[in-house]
Design an enzyme around this catalytic site. Structure first.
Site, PDB file in Angstrom:
ATOM      1  N   ASP A  67      -5.535   9.629  -0.262  1.00 61.34           N
ATOM      2  CA  ASP A  67      -6.684   8.750  -0.380  1.00 61.34           C
ATOM      3  C   ASP A  67      -7.181   8.752  -1.829  1.00 61.34           C
ATOM      4  O   ASP A  67      -7.606   9.777  -2.347  1.00 61.34           O
ATOM      5  CB  ASP A  67      -7.771   9.250   0.568  1.00 61.34           C
ATOM      6  CG  ASP A  67      -8.989   8.365   0.552  1.00 61.34           C
ATOM      7  OD1 ASP A  67      -8.809   7.145   0.540  1.00 61.34           O
ATOM      8  OD2 ASP A  67     -10.106   8.889   0.514  1.00 61.34           O
ATOM      9  N   THR A 100      -8.952   2.080  -2.086  1.00 59.74           N
ATOM     10  CA  THR A 100      -9.530   2.840  -3.186  1.00 59.74           C
ATOM     11  C   THR A 100      -8.502   3.125  -4.268  1.00 59.74           C
ATOM     12  O   THR A 100      -8.854   3.278  -5.422  1.00 59.74           O
ATOM     13  CB  THR A 100     -10.109   4.167  -2.668  1.00 59.74           C
ATOM     14  OG1 THR A 100      -9.139   4.784  -1.840  1.00 59.74           O
ATOM     15  CG2 THR A 100     -11.362   3.931  -1.881  1.00 59.74           C
ATOM     16  N   THR A 101      -7.238   3.216  -3.879  1.00 60.28           N
ATOM     17  CA  THR A 101      -6.197   3.407  -4.892  1.00 60.28           C
ATOM     18  C   THR A 101      -5.907   2.072  -5.571  1.00 60.28           C
ATOM     19  O   THR A 101      -5.816   1.997  -6.799  1.00 60.28           O
ATOM     20  CB  THR A 101      -4.900   3.932  -4.253  1.00 60.28           C
ATOM     21  OG1 THR A 101      -5.227   4.975  -3.366  1.00 60.28           O
ATOM     22  CG2 THR A 101      -3.944   4.431  -5.298  1.00 60.28           C
ATOM     23  N   ASP A 402     -10.750   5.529   6.886  1.00 63.42           N
ATOM     24  CA  ASP A 402     -10.268   4.312   6.232  1.00 63.42           C
ATOM     25  C   ASP A 402      -9.979   3.227   7.264  1.00 63.42           C
ATOM     26  O   ASP A 402     -10.353   2.074   7.079  1.00 63.42           O
ATOM     27  CB  ASP A 402      -8.985   4.597   5.434  1.00 63.42           C
ATOM     28  CG  ASP A 402      -9.295   5.250   4.101  1.00 63.42           C
ATOM     29  OD1 ASP A 402     -10.480   5.593   3.897  1.00 63.42           O
ATOM     30  OD2 ASP A 402      -8.384   5.417   3.280  1.00 63.42           O
TER      31      ASP A 402
END
Lengths: 534, 549
Positions: A67, A100-101, A402
């Protein structure tokens, strides 16, 4: 005064028209390089075949995660611009929960292009403005690509949740976790406010033991606690009447410091008897309302229950769970549809909650308490996450979070979009075409940004061990022929129509990634100095 | 001839030319530091804290940058001060004032080098400043009478202020927000009743103005979540048992039942207090301190909405906007002034639930909810919006308006040039220098935008030679443009404050001919250091003790 004074440069003469901008360029370059280093660090964790990172924290704890937000959060970066990228990933986490990446990788690619634009002598504000324009255009393109989805269409929701889960450690369980996430979110949607989902209404309880396969959603309440019982106390109650109490069943204690003076032997006996009577009196009142399950709030001032009161409670066949956190009270009362009771005087039957079954179940090594069949249950849900070790459980929880966020995004904005790099390559194509009709430097900048967006399919292919250049060129070719949903099928290692492969993600995740990344990059570009302050 | 040392060890003294040079250089360094933030294409700075956490702030606001600097130069400190004063007085122009003062000193330095006495320069500057102010006064536009036009003036001012900030992309949206908020104040400059709440998430465009008061707190469990026609009691009181506050007080009893009795009595006291509060005829109770479980339940039973742990700022503001008083004793319900509002309800912004009080007594109050990608963005947005609000509230009182984009500076420079030609004597050099310093502002604006400043300013000057010219620098297209058409306006009050305080600051620094640095406090020996501070106080020294950990 240890504080460094600002350095005072020699007064530069103003007569020359040439302004020395060396320092500003240096600062900007340093910022961009630092920010890109952060982006590169998480780049390899992108996509279904992305790798995990092992982070060992100063206190010796180890985290294994995929994550982006978690990785960046644990990385202790010092450089201010790099910190901004960490913040960026956090805010994507808050806004969309997933991607988020992606957001950091996009920001890194945009910065790389900006650097070459800067070195070509384009003014940073021009770059920043074009970036803004490009972002607005990109949102239009993405919205045009999106496919509407209905909440009743459970299949589609599950598809997008499993896309999110596929890139995680727990990907092999995506068939289990994805429907679970969808059901959990849908069960807390209030029909009166169909657009709002409060993820705090979904409580995730982690319990070591078993495997991730054993993860389940519980319609009811789960406590990661044992039933407090002395000999003979019940551990299973049917037709439970549940009271949430905020007082303690133990000998009285005043707020002012107290001491009981015992002067002779007979008095001691009396005191013991009084204590017994006092507690018995309380329990009788509780029993009188028909209550047979007690949830007791944690108190730092005195014991929730004593051995003596437990004994009596056991005799009265009342099941007790103690040390409930105050923060959880709201969730519990909402779920059980009851009211908390703060004083024995107020112990009335109408404040109780009702459930078909309360039982202690042993799970792995420990025990949990489950309350099921709650009457008039509030719109809340519990998820019990299991795993063979703490690392897996933690990662499973993060992945589930997520997935929940993904479903929430779909509830907020009911569109989804193809995954597998398809939207990015389409953006690159359309922005590239748009750049040709723009006048001036704007067009030049937009074209660079269009190229920057190709980083996502490039990285996806690279992480999957494919030949990135071949894949991206083929992808471009497919999109140029009008197959806007062509994307990288990592499983098959080739380009396919990604919508048919059920690789979908919410529109909100993609749009938010683009807007947040551009906003952050623009901020970094506008900085020309780092000043040390107190 | 050897003179004995007058000063203590390590104390130093700089005299005459050296002293003047030191203060010039310091002031100019400060001005150079912030000058890149000037104008719509000005750049931002990262402020990196050396304190714990090494926090990072990204800002474009001159006052914020300057007040967080470590400065060890006396003249530089003067500039930081004028920027602060500008911030307090008018809220905007904090960078301009420092840049102008810096330019004035830069010009003065050349004049001093040409052997013109500082006093002559000062009197020249004074004349020039007066003349410049006159020039501005003649050109101001006042649309106070025409409400429609006045509003559009305000919009333009807000947009001009915001265009140099982070909010520039959504400046229409924010200008409207700011103007609406300020118009509600109806001429008061008390910005207290405009509350700004920052909530991360969403984008800047999602920010909105809410006509009411929003409190970032939770409603107690089991209490009504929506109340109409609320009577609000705002209080700052401890809701646990009234403890005996004497150290070592303790209860001594001889049986368990007595302990229970005392406990019961404590509970009873709490209940009494709650009853007293309820007796005020309220249906909403807001407390600054914690409300514990027991009173919370009592309130819930009485159907009263109770909010605990509202922070100090929160309750002060709430009392102000609902027209109530903060109470701490509840014996005389008739003397306590309650607050009122039409509706209290729970709303959801982003992921968080907040409580909204709408239809409040004080109609001026409103809340601006800012949304944005990260804390950096939100903090900077708040600073920018604050600037805009300050300027607008000042403009509502003093409605004189000027054009922006370097236009006022060109007007002033032209008039000051005229004056220089008419003035006999050495002073005229100083007056001319003043006009050059004024021209530096449009030059810097152009430089920051990456434009050819020399070319643009020359063009601008030629344009201004005509009467009634509205020409200024149009940074967006990179040319000279008509400021009236582009809608770039600035408040007269801001420009006047910039002009006058910059001149005064420059004058003050020019007058300096000696800098005496007192001996630093000794670190190694605290007692010794204290003695030194004491002695330096006794000797009337201006030693400022700095607390070091």
């Amino acid at each position: 005064m240890a504080a460094p004074a600002i350095s005072i440069p020699a007064p530069s003469s103003k007569t020359e028209s040439y302004v020395d901008n060396k320092r500003k360029e240096d600062i900007r370059q340093a910022n961009i390089v630092a920010a890109r280093a952060v982006a590169d660090a998480v780049r390899t964790s992108l996509g279904p075949k992305g790798m995990d990172k092992m982070i060992s924290i100063a206190n010796g704890e180890v985290i294994i995660t995929n994550d982006g937000a978690t990785i960046l959060n644990k990385m202790e970066v010092l450089q201010p611009a790099a910190k901004m990228l960490v913040e960026l990933s956090k805010s994507q986490d808050a806004a969309a929960g997933d991607g988020t990446t992606t957001v950091v990788v996009i920001a890194g690619a945009l910065l790389k292009q900006s650097l070459s634009l800067l070195s070509a002598g384009i003014h940073p504000t021009v770059i920043s403005d074009s970036l803004h324009k490009a972002a607005i255009k990109a949102i239009d393109v993405l919205t045009a690509m999106a496919v509407p989805v209905e909440l009743s269409d459970r299949e589609s929701l599950i598809k997008s949740a499993s896309t999110s889960l596929n890139s995680k450690v727990v990907s092999q369980y995506s068939t289990l976790l994805a429907p679970l996430a969808v059901d959990a979110v849908l069960s807390v949607v209030d029909p009166a406010k169909p657009d709002l989902v409060d993820l705090r209404d979904i409580k995730i309880v982690k319990k070591l033991g078993g495997t991730v396969d054993d993860t389940e959603m519980v319609r009811g309440l789960v406590f990661d606690k044992k039933v407090s019982h002395a000999a003979g106390g019940p551990t299973r109650v049917e037709n439970a009447k549940i009271a949430v109490i905020q007082f303690q069943i133990s000998p009285p204690k005043t707020d002012i410091e107290q001491s009981i003076v015992v002067s002779d032997y007979t008095q001691m006996d009396r005191i013991l008897k009084e204590e017994r009577n006092y507690i018995l009196g309380m329990i009788k009142r509780i029993r009188a309302t028909g209550c047979n399950v007690l949830l007791i709030q944690k108190s730092i001032l005195r014991d929730a229950v004593t051995d003596l009161s437990l004994h009596y409670l056991a005799k009265a066949k009342i099941l007790v769970v103690k040390d409930v956190e105050r923060d959880d009270i709201e969730f519990i009362t909402k779920t059980l549809n009851c009211l908390p009771i703060a004083n024995i005087e107020h112990f009335r039957a109408e404040k109780l909650g009702y459930a078909d079954l309360v039982e202690e179940a042993s799970v792995g090594e420990g025990k949990i308490v489950k309350i099921t069949g709650i009457k008039d249950m509030g719109r809340t849900t519990n998820v019990l996450v299991r795993g063979s070790n703490q690392l897996v459980i933690d990662e499973a929880e993060r992945s589930l979070h997520d997935a929940l966020c993904v479903v929430r995004c779909l509830v907020n904005k009911r569109f989804f979009i193809a995954g597998g790099g398809a939207p990015e390559i389409e953006l690159a194509r359309q922005l590239g075409a748009w750049a040709k009709v723009l006048h001036g430097m704007g067009g030049y900048c937009v074209r660079s940004f269009a190229e920057a967006l190709e980083v996502i399919p490039y990285t996806l292919a690279e992480n999957a061990g494919l030949n990135p250049i071949a894949i991206v060129t083929e992808l471009r070719n497919k999109h140029a022929q009008g197959e806007i949903n062509a994307g990288i099928n990592v499983r098959k290692g080739q380009i396919t129509n990604i919508l048919e492969e059920n690789v979908v993600q919410p529109l909100l995740v993609s749009t938010s990634a683009i807007t947040q990344a551009t906003e952050c990059v623009r901020m970094i570009l506008k900085i020309d100095d780092i000043v040390t302050v107190r | 001839m050897a003179i004995e040392r007058i000063f203590k060890d390590e104390a130093s003294e700089e005299k005459g030319e050296r002293a003047r040079m030191a203060s010039f250089v310091g002031a100019m360094a400060i001005a150079d530091l912030v000058k890149t933030t000037l104008g719509p294409k000005g750049m931002d700075k990262i402020l990196q804290s050396t304190g714990r956490g090494r926090e990072v702030t990204v800002t474009n606001d001159g006052a914020t940058i300057l007040k967080s600097l470590h400065i060890d130069n006396a003249a530089a400190k003067v500039l930081v001060d004028i920027s602060k004063v500008q911030d307090d007085e008018v809220g905007d122009g904090t960078t301009s004032v420092v840049v102008l003062a810096g330019e004035l000193l830069r010009e003065a330095e050349k004049l001093v080098a040409a052997k013109i006495h500082p006093m002559t320069i000062i009197s020249g500057y004074r004349m020039a400043a007066e003349c410049a102010r006159h020039a501005l006064l003649q050109k101001v536009v006042d649309n106070k009478e025409d409400a429609e036009k006045f509003r559009s003036d305000l919009m333009r001012i807000a947009m001009t202020t915001l265009s140099s900030k982070i909010l520039c992309q959504d400046k229409d949206h924010f200008a409207k927000l700011a103007v609406d908020a300020v118009m509600r104040l109806k001429g008061s400059t008390n910005l207290e009743s405009i509350q700004i709440i920052k909530k991360p998430g969403g984008s800047l465009k999602d920010s909105f103005l809410d006509e009411g008061f929003i409190l970032d707190k939770k409603i107690g469990i089991g209490q009504p979540k929506r109340i109409e026609n609320a009577n609000i009691l705002v209080a700052n009181t401890a809701m646990d048992t009234d403890k005996v506050k004497i150290y070592g007080a303790r209860v001594r009893v001889d049986s368990m039942s007595k302990v229970a009795q005392i406990e019961g009595a404590e509970k009873e006291k709490m209940r009494e207090k709650v009853q007293k509060i309820i007796a005020h005829g309220i249906n909403c109770f807001v407390n600054r301190q914690l409300i514990y479980n027991f009173p919370e339940e009592l309130f819930a039973d009485a159907g009263i909405l109770a909010i605990e742990h509202a922070d100090f700022d929160g309750i002060e503001r709430l009392a102000l906007v609902t027209g109530g008083e903060i109470a701490s004793t509840f014996d005389n319900p008739e003397t306590v002034k309650l607050g009122h509002c039409k509706l209290i309800e729970e709303i959801m912004i982003g992921e968080d639930k907040l409580i909204r009080f709408s239809g409040v007594e004080m109609g001026q109050a409103c809340t601006i909810v800012l949304r944005g990608a990260s804390h950096h963005v939100l903090d900077e947005a708040e600073r920018s919006l604050h600037d805009a609000l300050c300027v607008l509230s000042q403009t509502v009182n003093d409605s004189r308006v000027l054009f922006g984009g370097g236009w006022p500076e060109m007007i002033m420079a032209k008039e000051v040039d005229e004056l220089a030609r008419k003035t006999p004597g050495k002073k005229s050099h100083a007056i001319e220098a003043f006009s050059r310093a004024l021209l530096a502002i449009p030059t810097i604006i152009a430089d920051n935008a990456g434009l050819d400043s020399a070319e643009l300013v020359a063009q601008l000057r030629a344009e201004h030679h005509k009467e009634g010219c509205n020409a200024g620098i149009d940074v967006i297209s990179g040319s000279v443009g008509d400021m009236a058409e582009l809608g770039i306006s600035e408040a007269f009050k801001v420009k006047q404050a910039v002009l006058l305080s910059a001149t005064e600051a420059a004058e003050m620094i020019l007058r300096v001919d000696e800098i005496i640095t007192c001996a630093p406090r000794q670190r190694e020996n605290r007692i010794h250091a204290w003695k030194m501070i004491c002695t330096s106080f006794h000797q009337g020294g201006n030693f400022v003790p700095i607390l070091t950990s």
